[in-house]
Scaffold this motif. Sequence first.
Motif, short mmCIF file in Angstrom:
data_model
loop_
_atom_site.label_atom_id
_atom_site.label_comp_id
_atom_site.label_asym_id
_atom_site.label_seq_id
_atom_site.Cartn_x
_atom_site.Cartn_y
_atom_site.Cartn_z
N PRO A 36 0.81 -1.23 0.00
CA PRO A 36 0.00 0.00 0.00
C PRO A 36 0.85 1.28 0.00
O PRO A 36 0.77 2.09 0.92
N VAL A 37 1.66 1.45 -1.02
CA VAL A 37 2.47 2.66 -1.17
C VAL A 37 2.27 3.17 -2.59
O VAL A 37 1.88 2.41 -3.49
N ASP A 38 2.54 4.44 -2.77
CA ASP A 38 2.41 5.03 -4.10
C ASP A 38 3.58 4.58 -4.97
O ASP A 38 4.74 4.87 -4.68
N TRP A 39 3.24 3.87 -6.05
CA TRP A 39 4.29 3.28 -6.89
C TRP A 39 5.15 4.36 -7.54
O TRP A 39 6.38 4.21 -7.64
N GLU A 40 4.56 5.44 -7.98
CA GLU A 40 5.31 6.51 -8.64
C GLU A 40 6.35 7.09 -7.67
O GLU A 40 7.51 7.31 -8.04
N THR A 41 5.94 7.34 -6.43
CA THR A 41 6.85 7.94 -5.45
C THR A 41 8.01 7.02 -5.14
O THR A 41 9.17 7.45 -5.11
N VAL A 42 7.72 5.75 -4.89
CA VAL A 42 8.79 4.83 -4.52
C VAL A 42 9.70 4.56 -5.71
O VAL A 42 10.90 4.31 -5.54
N SER A 43 9.17 4.64 -6.93
CA SER A 43 10.01 4.48 -8.12
C SER A 43 10.99 5.65 -8.25
O SER A 43 12.16 5.46 -8.62
N LYS A 44 10.52 6.85 -7.93
CA LYS A 44 11.40 8.02 -7.98
C LYS A 44 12.48 7.93 -6.90
O LYS A 44 13.64 8.30 -7.14
N LEU A 45 12.12 7.43 -5.71
CA LEU A 45 13.11 7.22 -4.66
C LEU A 45 14.16 6.21 -5.11
O LEU A 45 15.36 6.39 -4.88
N HIS A 46 13.70 5.16 -5.78
CA HIS A 46 14.61 4.14 -6.31
C HIS A 46 15.58 4.76 -7.31
O HIS A 46 16.79 4.47 -7.29
N ALA A 47 15.07 5.64 -8.16
CA ALA A 47 15.92 6.30 -9.15
C ALA A 47 16.94 7.21 -8.49
O ALA A 47 18.11 7.27 -8.89
#
Length: 337
Positions: A224-235
Amino acid sequence: MGRVPNVTRADALAALRNPLAFIATRWTPDPRTVRRAALAALVMTVVIVVTGGAVRLTGSGLGCPTWPKCTDDSLTTTSEMGLHGVIEFGNRLLTYVLCAAVGWAIIAARSEKPYRRGLTRLGWAQFWIVMSNAVLGGIVVLVGLNPYTVAAHFVATAALLAVATVMWYRTREGDGAPRPLVGKAVQQLVWVLTGVSVLLILVGTVVTGAGPHAGDSSEVPRMPVDWETVSKLHAVLAWVVVTLTFALWFVLKAVDAPKGPLARTRELFLILLAQGAVGYVQYFTDLPEVLVGLHMFGSSVMWIWVLLVLLSLRERPAGGTSVPAPGPAGRLEPAAG
């Protein structure tokens, strides 16, 4: 080829009590054989990562809906289960191939003369991680691909990759006391790079757990996390790793470091650039399965090279304290050499 010695009743009993020691008393592998055995275990670990990704990306995570059997009534996949069952069961079968590769590495390390206790322990560490991860994989199926268990399954595989990489590297070294090849500040920089790389992998599992590839065609819960946000953190973390790697290469050039650390750092930098390119392309093309699978393969290669950079900062010459090898009955015997 020399004459094969007769096996007496006492030999048979000794083999039953301690088969590894029994083999070691009759076989001394060439150092190249030990290196190849360790490399085979490492390669098979990468293969398991790739095929595990294929299971997920083809929606075959529940192709075998139970564990340890494939179905309640069959140990293997059935024709009614279709391609998904074949893919999932095939990945399970590859675990046995991985076990065989790890077993070969253990036997080769145990039989090497003189006996290298640390090398053998690294082989056994791989074995226990494989066994634990196999059970965890079964739990993943039994709980319907819960994303947290899936993430833990991948993290355990990353730990297996780490141990396999260290063992393979150690087969190319001696057992003398490690001697640093660079200063303490450089070592600390590499430890920071390693720590951020671990964080990058962990956040990557969250990206997968929150993303669209649930691993099965049916409805599977996501994190239950925002995929877009966590993807940007990953980047962002990926760029931090790239920056640290470039800084490390610059520092190593400035201090005129040996070729080993420089070469491994340069290779890691190129791997990171390729991995970043794949990551951005998959992000902007709505995560095509082929690119996601390639990205998973790249993450394994990146993690291996981060560890190679860390290991290349010191050398271990031949020598060191001779360690007695346990005999067939469990008693200690003098090490050869």
